[in-house]
Design a protein around this motif. Structure first.
Motif, PDB file in Angstrom:
ATOM      1  N   GLN A   1       0.742  -1.156   0.033  1.00 40.03           N
ATOM      2  CA  GLN A   1       0.109  -0.065  -0.049  1.00 40.03           C
ATOM      3  C   GLN A   1       0.936   1.342  -0.066  1.00 40.03           C
ATOM      4  OE1 GLN A   1      -2.504  -0.491   3.235  1.00 40.03           O
ATOM      5  NE2 GLN A   1      -3.706  -2.003   2.422  1.00 40.03           N
ATOM      6  N   SER A   2       1.865   1.131  -0.731  1.00 36.75           N
ATOM      7  CA  SER A   2       2.637   2.278  -0.940  1.00 36.75           C
ATOM      8  C   SER A   2       2.204   3.546  -1.363  1.00 36.75           C
ATOM      9  CB  SER A   2       4.245   2.058  -1.565  1.00 36.75           C
ATOM     10  OG  SER A   2       3.898   1.520  -2.498  1.00 36.75           O
ATOM     11  N   SER A   3       1.449   3.350  -2.587  1.00 31.97           N
ATOM     12  CA  SER A   3       0.855   4.557  -3.098  1.00 31.97           C
ATOM     13  C   SER A   3      -0.257   5.341  -2.062  1.00 31.97           C
ATOM     14  CB  SER A   3       0.223   4.264  -4.199  1.00 31.97           C
ATOM     15  OG  SER A   3      -0.751   3.216  -4.068  1.00 31.97           O
TER      16      SER A   3
ATOM     17  N   GLY B   1       9.921  12.983  18.708  1.00 32.56           N
ATOM     18  CA  GLY B   1       9.340  11.802  17.969  1.00 32.56           C
ATOM     19  C   GLY B   1       9.775  11.535  16.763  1.00 32.56           C
ATOM     20  N   PHE B   2       9.491  10.367  16.017  1.00 32.94           N
ATOM     21  CA  PHE B   2       9.821  10.324  14.700  1.00 32.94           C
ATOM     22  C   PHE B   2       8.943  10.546  13.731  1.00 32.94           C
ATOM     23  CE2 PHE B   2      12.761   7.474  17.331  1.00 32.94           C
ATOM     24  CZ  PHE B   2      13.974   7.718  16.643  1.00 32.94           C
ATOM     25  N   TYR B   3       9.186  11.222  12.783  1.00 33.10           N
ATOM     26  CA  TYR B   3       8.275  11.581  11.708  1.00 33.10           C
ATOM     27  C   TYR B   3       8.498  11.165  10.367  1.00 33.10           C
ATOM     28  CZ  TYR B   3       6.131  15.155  14.763  1.00 33.10           C
ATOM     29  OH  TYR B   3       5.247  15.637  15.664  1.00 33.10           O
ATOM     30  N   VAL B   4       7.686  10.573   9.699  1.00 37.67           N
ATOM     31  CA  VAL B   4       7.794  10.385   8.164  1.00 37.67           C
ATOM     32  C   VAL B   4       7.699  11.314   7.380  1.00 37.67           C
ATOM     33  CG1 VAL B   4       6.883   8.900   6.498  1.00 37.67           C
ATOM     34  CG2 VAL B   4       7.227   7.880   8.832  1.00 37.67           C
ATOM     35  N   GLN B   5       8.536  11.687   6.499  1.00 39.08           N
ATOM     36  CA  GLN B   5       8.468  12.883   5.689  1.00 39.08           C
ATOM     37  C   GLN B   5       8.737  12.754   4.334  1.00 39.08           C
ATOM     38  OE1 GLN B   5      11.366  15.675   7.370  1.00 39.08           O
ATOM     39  NE2 GLN B   5      10.033  16.182   8.814  1.00 39.08           N
ATOM     40  N   LEU B   6       7.968  13.524   3.239  1.00 44.68           N
ATOM     41  CA  LEU B   6       7.965  13.230   1.864  1.00 44.68           C
ATOM     42  C   LEU B   6       9.349  13.854   1.691  1.00 44.68           C
ATOM     43  CD1 LEU B   6       4.410  14.120   0.415  1.00 44.68           C
ATOM     44  CD2 LEU B   6       5.664  11.686   0.573  1.00 44.68           C
ATOM     45  N   GLU B   7      10.034  13.095   0.467  1.00 46.88           N
ATOM     46  CA  GLU B   7      11.324  13.639   0.130  1.00 46.88           C
ATOM     47  C   GLU B   7      10.960  14.698  -0.976  1.00 46.88           C
ATOM     48  OE1 GLU B   7      14.602  13.292   0.211  1.00 46.88           O
ATOM     49  OE2 GLU B   7      14.468  11.925   1.996  1.00 46.88           O
ATOM     50  N   GLU B   8      11.617  15.751  -1.203  1.00 43.20           N
ATOM     51  CA  GLU B   8      11.393  16.837  -1.881  1.00 43.20           C
ATOM     52  C   GLU B   8      11.824  16.244  -3.392  1.00 43.20           C
ATOM     53  OE1 GLU B   8      11.660  20.686  -1.172  1.00 43.20           O
ATOM     54  OE2 GLU B   8      11.281  20.199   1.129  1.00 43.20           O
TER      55      GLU B   8
ATOM     56  N   LYS C   1      11.610   7.765  -1.399  1.00 42.39           N
ATOM     57  CA  LYS C   1      10.266   8.821  -1.666  1.00 42.39           C
ATOM     58  C   LYS C   1       9.864   9.378  -0.247  1.00 42.39           C
ATOM     59  CE  LYS C   1       8.655   6.375  -5.535  1.00 42.39           C
ATOM     60  NZ  LYS C   1       7.296   5.313  -6.146  1.00 42.39           N
ATOM     61  N   VAL C   2      10.385   8.726   0.808  1.00 46.36           N
ATOM     62  CA  VAL C   2      10.273   9.342   1.972  1.00 46.36           C
ATOM     63  C   VAL C   2      11.631   9.347   3.158  1.00 46.36           C
ATOM     64  CG1 VAL C   2       7.745   8.802   1.922  1.00 46.36           C
ATOM     65  CG2 VAL C   2       9.260   7.310   3.129  1.00 46.36           C
ATOM     66  N   LYS C   3      11.613  10.158   4.018  1.00 48.35           N
ATOM     67  CA  LYS C   3      12.601   9.986   4.834  1.00 48.35           C
ATOM     68  C   LYS C   3      12.129   9.786   6.383  1.00 48.35           C
ATOM     69  CE  LYS C   3      13.819  14.811   4.957  1.00 48.35           C
ATOM     70  NZ  LYS C   3      14.552  16.053   4.503  1.00 48.35           N
ATOM     71  N   ILE C   4      12.656   9.213   7.077  1.00 50.05           N
ATOM     72  CA  ILE C   4      12.604   9.420   8.534  1.00 50.05           C
ATOM     73  C   ILE C   4      13.123  10.448   9.306  1.00 50.05           C
ATOM     74  CG2 ILE C   4      12.394   7.913  10.880  1.00 50.05           C
ATOM     75  CD1 ILE C   4      10.748   7.076   8.231  1.00 50.05           C
ATOM     76  N   ALA C   5      12.798  11.296   9.962  1.00 49.11           N
ATOM     77  CA  ALA C   5      13.431  12.202  10.690  1.00 49.11           C
ATOM     78  C   ALA C   5      13.101  12.372  12.204  1.00 49.11           C
ATOM     79  CB  ALA C   5      12.853  13.799  10.335  1.00 49.11           C
ATOM     80  N   ASN C   6      14.204  12.401  13.151  1.00 47.46           N
ATOM     81  CA  ASN C   6      13.806  12.497  14.652  1.00 47.46           C
ATOM     82  C   ASN C   6      13.992  13.772  15.090  1.00 47.46           C
ATOM     83  OD1 ASN C   6      14.051  12.142  17.248  1.00 47.46           O
ATOM     84  ND2 ASN C   6      15.836  10.737  17.440  1.00 47.46           N
ATOM     85  N   THR C   7      12.846  14.219  15.500  1.00 48.66           N
ATOM     86  CA  THR C   7      12.622  15.692  15.934  1.00 48.66           C
ATOM     87  C   THR C   7      13.016  16.038  17.432  1.00 48.66           C
ATOM     88  OG1 THR C   7      10.413  15.673  16.259  1.00 48.66           O
ATOM     89  CG2 THR C   7      10.976  16.374  14.084  1.00 48.66           C
TER      90      THR C   7
ATOM     91  N   ILE D   1       6.687   1.215   4.799  1.00 45.71           N
ATOM     92  CA  ILE D   1       7.453   2.624   5.302  1.00 45.71           C
ATOM     93  C   ILE D   1       9.093   2.243   4.585  1.00 45.71           C
ATOM     94  CG2 ILE D   1       8.433   4.167   6.855  1.00 45.71           C
ATOM     95  CD1 ILE D   1       5.326   4.340   6.470  1.00 45.71           C
ATOM     96  N   GLN D   2       9.333   0.988   4.978  1.00 49.38           N
ATOM     97  CA  GLN D   2      10.567   0.521   4.657  1.00 49.38           C
ATOM     98  C   GLN D   2      10.968   0.595   3.167  1.00 49.38           C
ATOM     99  OE1 GLN D   2      13.455  -0.064   6.865  1.00 49.38           O
ATOM    100  NE2 GLN D   2      14.389   0.361   4.757  1.00 49.38           N
ATOM    101  N   THR D   3      10.053   0.078   2.439  1.00 49.80           N
ATOM    102  CA  THR D   3       9.992   0.091   0.939  1.00 49.80           C
ATOM    103  C   THR D   3      10.055   1.667   0.300  1.00 49.80           C
ATOM    104  OG1 THR D   3       8.726  -1.894   0.781  1.00 49.80           O
ATOM    105  CG2 THR D   3       8.662  -0.707  -1.066  1.00 49.80           C
ATOM    106  N   LEU D   4       9.357   2.441   0.924  1.00 49.36           N
ATOM    107  CA  LEU D   4       9.316   4.012   0.518  1.00 49.36           C
ATOM    108  C   LEU D   4      10.648   4.498   0.940  1.00 49.36           C
ATOM    109  CD1 LEU D   4       5.742   5.010   1.234  1.00 49.36           C
ATOM    110  CD2 LEU D   4       6.561   4.524  -0.833  1.00 49.36           C
ATOM    111  N   VAL D   5      11.388   4.185   1.950  1.00 48.87           N
ATOM    112  CA  VAL D   5      12.457   4.877   2.375  1.00 48.87           C
ATOM    113  C   VAL D   5      13.656   4.256   1.306  1.00 48.87           C
ATOM    114  CG1 VAL D   5      14.420   4.764   3.948  1.00 48.87           C
ATOM    115  CG2 VAL D   5      11.919   5.078   4.738  1.00 48.87           C
ATOM    116  N   ASN D   6      13.558   2.970   0.962  1.00 48.11           N
ATOM    117  CA  ASN D   6      14.681   2.312   0.013  1.00 48.11           C
ATOM    118  C   ASN D   6      14.349   3.135  -1.423  1.00 48.11           C
ATOM    119  OD1 ASN D   6      15.446   0.847   1.980  1.00 48.11           O
ATOM    120  ND2 ASN D   6      14.208  -1.012   1.439  1.00 48.11           N
ATOM    121  N   GLN D   7      13.096   3.443  -1.715  1.00 48.45           N
ATOM    122  CA  GLN D   7      12.799   3.997  -2.940  1.00 48.45           C
ATOM    123  C   GLN D   7      13.257   5.464  -2.851  1.00 48.45           C
ATOM    124  OE1 GLN D   7       8.820   3.058  -4.071  1.00 48.45           O
ATOM    125  NE2 GLN D   7       9.310   0.931  -4.616  1.00 48.45           N
TER     126      GLN D   7
END
Length: 66
Positions: free
Chosen positions: A13-15, A57-64, A48-54, A40-46
């Motif tokens: 369900q990555s899309s 907490g941890f946030y999933v963010q879309l890559e620019e 398309k997203v990144k994980i940020a520690n603020t 989430i891991q598939t999207l990170v590997n591609q």
């Protein structure tokens, strides 16, 4: 007997996850996302997203897109 679809359907369900993140303004808390970690891991590997520690907490963010 049911017929097989001729249209490709993704088993993950990555899309849907990407659509969810875009509706949330581009980022969402990792603990609030109802998608599996493998999606989430598939999207990170591609990349398309990144994980940020603020720090809060941890946030999933879309890559620019470039």
């Amino acid at each position: 007997m049911p017929r097989k679809s001729t249209y490709p359907t993704s088993t993950d369900q990555s899309s849907l996850c990407l659509q969810y993140l875009s509706r949330c303004g581009g980022s969402a808390r990792l603990c609030n996302i109802n998608f599996s970690l493998s999606v989430i891991q598939t999207l990170v590997n591609q990349r398309k997203v990144k994980i940020a520690n603020t720090g809060a907490g941890f946030y999933v963010q879309l890559e620019e897109s470039k």
